[in-house]
Design an enzyme around this catalytic site. Structure first.
Site, PDB file in Angstrom:
ATOM      1  N   HIS A  55      78.256   8.068 -75.586  1.00 43.13           N
ATOM      2  CA  HIS A  55      77.209   9.086 -75.766  1.00 43.13           C
ATOM      3  C   HIS A  55      76.393   8.757 -77.007  1.00 43.13           C
ATOM      4  CE1 HIS A  55      80.367  10.666 -78.374  1.00 43.13           C
ATOM      5  NE2 HIS A  55      79.544  11.561 -78.878  1.00 43.13           N
ATOM      6  N   HIS A  57      75.638  10.069 -80.006  1.00 38.19           N
ATOM      7  CA  HIS A  57      75.810  10.431 -81.424  1.00 38.19           C
ATOM      8  C   HIS A  57      75.905   9.196 -82.329  1.00 38.19           C
ATOM      9  CE1 HIS A  57      77.277  14.755 -80.430  1.00 38.19           C
ATOM     10  NE2 HIS A  57      75.980  14.691 -80.616  1.00 38.19           N
ATOM     11  N   ASP A  59      77.570   8.278 -84.866  1.00 38.98           N
ATOM     12  CA  ASP A  59      78.841   7.660 -85.267  1.00 38.98           C
ATOM     13  C   ASP A  59      79.453   6.848 -84.124  1.00 38.98           C
ATOM     14  OD1 ASP A  59      79.206  10.289 -84.151  1.00 38.98           O
ATOM     15  OD2 ASP A  59      81.305  10.248 -84.770  1.00 38.98           O
ATOM     16  N   HIS A  60      78.766   6.832 -82.983  1.00 40.29           N
ATOM     17  CA  HIS A  60      79.179   6.001 -81.846  1.00 40.29           C
ATOM     18  C   HIS A  60      78.183   4.873 -81.561  1.00 40.29           C
ATOM     19  CE1 HIS A  60      82.288   8.967 -80.513  1.00 40.29           C
ATOM     20  NE2 HIS A  60      81.572   9.684 -81.363  1.00 40.29           N
ATOM     21  N   HIS A 111      80.210  18.070 -74.431  1.00 44.96           N
ATOM     22  CA  HIS A 111      79.980  17.757 -75.855  1.00 44.96           C
ATOM     23  C   HIS A 111      78.506  17.365 -76.031  1.00 44.96           C
ATOM     24  CE1 HIS A 111      80.610  16.007 -79.814  1.00 44.96           C
ATOM     25  NE2 HIS A 111      80.213  14.824 -79.385  1.00 44.96           N
ATOM     26  N   ASP A 132      84.419  11.835 -77.369  1.00 48.85           N
ATOM     27  CA  ASP A 132      84.416  13.183 -77.951  1.00 48.85           C
ATOM     28  C   ASP A 132      84.486  14.278 -76.889  1.00 48.85           C
ATOM     29  OD1 ASP A 132      84.095  11.775 -80.268  1.00 48.85           O
ATOM     30  OD2 ASP A 132      82.096  12.539 -80.736  1.00 48.85           O
ATOM     31  N   HIS A 170      88.384  10.272 -82.452  1.00 50.94           N
ATOM     32  CA  HIS A 170      88.578  10.829 -83.805  1.00 50.94           C
ATOM     33  C   HIS A 170      90.041  11.153 -84.087  1.00 50.94           C
ATOM     34  CE1 HIS A 170      84.333  11.413 -84.991  1.00 50.94           C
ATOM     35  NE2 HIS A 170      84.125  11.639 -83.696  1.00 50.94           N
TER      36      HIS A 170
HETATM   37 ZN   LIG Z   1      79.913  12.991 -80.475  1.00 52.36          ZN
END
Ligand SMILES: [Zn+2]
Length: 261
Positions: A55, A57, A59-60, A111, A132, A170
């Site tokens: 996805h 975001h 941090d990915h 999410h 996530d 995470h």
């Molecule tokens: Zn995420």
């Protein structure tokens, strides 16, 4: 095949998959940081063969540009305006071939709306890369989807074989289980797991991967059909006869505000 994980950024794990033991190539899932990936590849003597995204975001995805500039590898992922680097777009029902392995693509919105998960089923083991969507002991925050959508995604994952390993993104497990215990105080499996996972963290170990079987016993977001959890949500919210997605929505809001002691 070899699968490993390493911590990166603040609380993320990046998963590194070597599909073929006889070759020194690997695929990285959700590289939110290129430097961390390059260090791992170098330390293990591996060449990057491709990038797999779940996805949009940051941090990915933040490591994609630098890794592609260095290695010119394909980028697999969902259709999303926010991930223009994806050059192999995947959606529900698609197969992703990584060397000798074939993964199934599952759309798991909730999410985010673009969130997809990857499922690898072999005679030896089943692996789920769910980022996530489903966490060990919890689930991601509901940034874009509706409760009905998120619950439907989680219920699909819950229906997978119990041995399926949950490879999420995470290390939130202990905090998640503290909430799980508050939401379902009489669930002995949660208390036992919380003690086990707390000890792992004290020793500096990861709590991942989990399994679908363990999540079904201890993760409140996979227990929205459980009478004891439903009773607890009714008491907490005052709702009289919540439907399953309303139990989910109430749990998600409760968790968003929850402060573990
Ligand atoms: Zn995420």
């Amino acid at each position: 095949m070899q699968l490993s994980l390493f911590p990166a950024l603040q609380t993320n794990y990046f998963w590194l998959l070597q599909p073929d033991d006889s070759k020194s190539v690997a695929y990285i899932f959700d590289p939110g940081d290129a430097t961390a990936v390059k260090q791992q590849l170098q330390a293990r003597g591996l060449t990057l063969a491709g990038i797999v995204i779940t996805h949009h975001h940051w941090d990915h995805t933040d490591g994609i540009d630098e890794l592609v500039a260095d290695c010119k590898v394909p980028v697999y992922g969902p259709r999303s305006d926010k991930i223009p680097q994806v050059d192999h777009v995947l959606s529900e029902g698609d197969k992703l071939t990584l060397g000798p392995l074939t993964l199934d693509v599952l759309e798991t919105p909730g999410h985010t709306l673009d969130h997809i998960s990857y499922l690898l089923q072999t005679p030896e083991q089943d692996l789920l890369f769910c980022a996530d969507t489903l966490f060990a002991g919890g689930c991601g925050r509901m940034f874009e989807g509706s409760p009905e959508q998120f619950l439907s995604s989680l219920n699909r994952l819950k229906a997978l074989p119990e041995r399926t390993q949950v490879c999420c993104s995470h290390e939130y497990t202990v905090d998640n289980l503290r909430f799980a215990q508050a939401a379902e105080p009489d669930n002995r499996a949660i208390a036992e797991r919380l003690a086990r996972e707390t000890e792992k963290r004290r020793q500096g170990q990861s709590t991942l991967p989990s399994t679908i079987g363990l999540e079904k016993q201890t993760n409140p977001f996979l227990r929205t059909d459980s009478p004891s959890l439903k009773a607890s949500v009714k008491k907490h919210t005052g709702l009289k006869a919540p439907r399953e997605h309303e139990v989910f929505a109430a749990l998600r809001q409760w968790k968003d505000r929850f402060k573990a002691n």
